[in-house]
Design a protein around this motif. Structure first.
Motif, mmCIF file in Angstrom:
data_model
loop_
_atom_site.group_PDB
_atom_site.id
_atom_site.type_symbol
_atom_site.label_atom_id
_atom_site.label_comp_id
_atom_site.label_asym_id
_atom_site.label_seq_id
_atom_site.Cartn_x
_atom_site.Cartn_y
_atom_site.Cartn_z
ATOM 1 N N ALA A 68 17.147 4.257 4.866
ATOM 2 C CA ALA A 68 18.373 4.521 4.097
ATOM 3 C C ALA A 68 19.456 5.154 4.956
ATOM 4 O O ALA A 68 20.640 5.081 4.616
ATOM 5 N N HIS A 69 19.044 5.736 6.084
ATOM 6 C CA HIS A 69 20.001 6.370 6.983
ATOM 7 C C HIS A 69 20.234 5.538 8.246
ATOM 8 O O HIS A 69 20.676 6.067 9.272
ATOM 9 N N GLY A 70 19.947 4.252 8.158
ATOM 10 C CA GLY A 70 20.392 3.309 9.178
ATOM 11 C C GLY A 70 19.391 2.908 10.236
ATOM 12 O O GLY A 70 19.714 2.090 11.107
ATOM 13 N N ALA A 71 18.186 3.454 10.223
ATOM 14 C CA ALA A 71 17.200 3.096 11.240
ATOM 15 C C ALA A 71 16.495 1.786 10.883
ATOM 16 O O ALA A 71 16.361 1.431 9.713
ATOM 17 N N ARG A 72 16.046 1.092 11.912
ATOM 18 C CA ARG A 72 15.198 -0.088 11.750
ATOM 19 C C ARG A 72 13.765 0.369 12.030
ATOM 20 O O ARG A 72 13.434 0.675 13.165
ATOM 21 N N VAL A 73 12.958 0.413 10.990
ATOM 22 C CA VAL A 73 11.666 1.093 11.073
ATOM 23 C C VAL A 73 10.518 0.105 10.913
ATOM 24 O O VAL A 73 10.556 -0.784 10.058
ATOM 25 N N ILE A 74 9.499 0.292 11.744
ATOM 26 C CA ILE A 74 8.206 -0.358 11.547
ATOM 27 C C ILE A 74 7.213 0.742 11.196
ATOM 28 O O ILE A 74 7.112 1.746 11.903
ATOM 29 N N GLY A 75 6.506 0.551 10.098
ATOM 30 C CA GLY A 75 5.515 1.528 9.678
ATOM 31 C C GLY A 75 4.107 1.036 9.965
ATOM 32 O O GLY A 75 3.797 -0.135 9.710
ATOM 33 N N VAL A 76 3.270 1.919 10.496
ATOM 34 C CA VAL A 76 1.866 1.569 10.721
ATOM 35 C C VAL A 76 0.989 2.643 10.101
ATOM 36 O O VAL A 76 1.323 3.823 10.098
ATOM 37 N N ASP A 77 -0.128 2.209 9.562
ATOM 38 C CA ASP A 77 -1.085 3.139 8.975
ATOM 39 C C ASP A 77 -2.454 2.488 9.001
ATOM 40 O O ASP A 77 -2.563 1.245 8.984
ATOM 41 N N ILE A 78 -3.485 3.309 9.015
ATOM 42 C CA ILE A 78 -4.854 2.793 9.046
ATOM 43 C C ILE A 78 -5.377 2.467 7.649
ATOM 44 O O ILE A 78 -6.359 1.744 7.489
ATOM 45 N N SER A 79 -4.692 2.977 6.603
ATOM 46 C CA SER A 79 -5.166 2.839 5.223
ATOM 47 C C SER A 79 -4.430 1.721 4.494
ATOM 48 O O SER A 79 -3.211 1.776 4.304
ATOM 49 N N ALA A 80 -5.177 0.728 4.043
ATOM 50 C CA ALA A 80 -4.580 -0.364 3.267
ATOM 51 C C ALA A 80 -4.012 0.150 1.944
ATOM 52 O O ALA A 80 -2.990 -0.341 1.457
ATOM 53 N N GLY A 81 -4.667 1.142 1.364
ATOM 54 C CA GLY A 81 -4.181 1.703 0.105
ATOM 55 C C GLY A 81 -2.826 2.372 0.265
ATOM 56 O O GLY A 81 -1.931 2.216 -0.582
ATOM 57 N N MET A 82 -2.660 3.123 1.342
ATOM 58 C CA MET A 82 -1.370 3.770 1.596
ATOM 59 C C MET A 82 -0.292 2.731 1.891
ATOM 60 O O MET A 82 0.851 2.853 1.433
ATOM 61 N N LEU A 83 -0.638 1.687 2.631
ATOM 62 C CA LEU A 83 0.334 0.633 2.932
ATOM 63 C C LEU A 83 0.763 -0.102 1.664
ATOM 64 O O LEU A 83 1.932 -0.492 1.534
ATOM 65 N N ALA A 84 -0.158 -0.285 0.729
ATOM 66 C CA ALA A 84 0.208 -0.923 -0.539
ATOM 67 C C ALA A 84 1.260 -0.091 -1.272
ATOM 68 O O ALA A 84 2.219 -0.632 -1.852
ATOM 69 N N GLU A 85 1.099 1.235 -1.259
ATOM 70 C CA GLU A 85 2.107 2.109 -1.856
ATOM 71 C C GLU A 85 3.425 2.022 -1.067
ATOM 72 O O GLU A 85 4.512 2.001 -1.647
ATOM 73 N N ALA A 86 3.328 1.984 0.257
ATOM 74 C CA ALA A 86 4.534 1.949 1.091
ATOM 75 C C ALA A 86 5.364 0.696 0.821
ATOM 76 O O ALA A 86 6.596 0.739 0.905
ATOM 77 N N ARG A 87 4.709 -0.397 0.493
ATOM 78 C CA ARG A 87 5.452 -1.641 0.240
ATOM 79 C C ARG A 87 6.338 -1.547 -0.991
ATOM 80 O O ARG A 87 7.248 -2.353 -1.155
ATOM 81 N N THR A 88 6.096 -0.586 -1.851
ATOM 82 C CA THR A 88 6.951 -0.407 -3.026
ATOM 83 C C THR A 88 8.164 0.464 -2.716
ATOM 84 O O THR A 88 9.049 0.607 -3.568
ATOM 85 N N ARG A 89 8.219 1.039 -1.518
ATOM 86 C CA ARG A 89 9.288 1.972 -1.175
ATOM 87 C C ARG A 89 10.110 1.536 0.034
ATOM 88 O O ARG A 89 11.330 1.671 0.025
#
Length: 207
Positions: A68-89
């Motif tokens: 939201a503040h202009g960065a181009r971000v790649i997110g990585v995490d070891i947890s599929a459950g956390m990534l599923a939540e991240a995809r909603t945000r």
């Protein structure tokens, strides 16, 4: 045993976060003021359109703020459950990766955001992980690192009522500083903050 098998430390942490992901997202929905301040300083140093790696992005709260503040971000995490939540945000790429072995070329990012995630690794794994962060940063790139203050390593019962345990490694200010400098970083800022009865250490450093 590989480092991510169910019986390993990271495998057990991954399974714990898979189970608590939805509850974790609700309880940690608001970006703390101390992290907003750190995020602003990271973006001041990296500039508009910065390429940022959110290492241990969790439910995507911080990643969405950085976007939201202009960065181009790649997110990585070891947890599929956390990534599923991240995809909603978050809107950027989200990858299931172990931060100890990043599938990115050298000099891929202007910034690394590693908040409340490195603390789930055994201390013996931290020096090579910080070396990985240094490798994927451009020369002069910036890392923001947040850890819990304390000593030693322990398994802690989670507060979400799921019967799981999470692994925590805690650090003194000097110990964490030494780890960063040993990986080739120059520490620019150090700070501490108390949030949710936890004592946090924060670092801003350059590659």
């Amino acid at each position: 045993m590989t480092r991510d098998e169910p019986g390993s430390v990271s495998g057990r942490v991954r399974l714990a976060y898979d189970r608590i992901a939805a509850d974790y997202a609700v309880r940690n929905a608001a970006m703390p003021p101390a992290l907003i301040e750190l995020g602003g300083r990271l973006l001041e140093r990296t500039g508009p359109g910065a390429r940022v790696l959110d290492a241990g992005c969790g439910v995507g709260r911080d990643m969405a703020w950085l976007e939201a503040h202009g960065a181009r971000v790649i997110g990585v995490d070891i947890s599929a459950g956390m990534l599923a939540e991240a995809r909603t945000r978050a809107s950027g790429p989200l990858l299931r990766l172990d931060m100890r072995s990043l599938a990115f070329a050298d000099d891929s990012f202007d910034g690394v955001w590693c908040v409340a995630s490195l603390l789930h690794l055994p201390k013996s794994d931290v020096p090579p992980t910080l070396a990985e962060f240094h490798r994927v940063l451009v020369p002069g790139g910036t890392i923001v690192l947040s850890l819990q203050h304390g000593a030693g390593e322990e398994w802690e019962r989670d507060p979400y009522g799921k019967g799981t345990r999470r692994f925590f490694a805690r650090y003194s200010l000097g110990e964490a500083t030494t780890l960063l400098t040993g990986a080739g970083f120059m520490v620019i800022e150090r700070g501490s903050d108390v949030a949710r009865a936890r004592h946090w250490l924060s670092f801003l450093a350059t590659a």
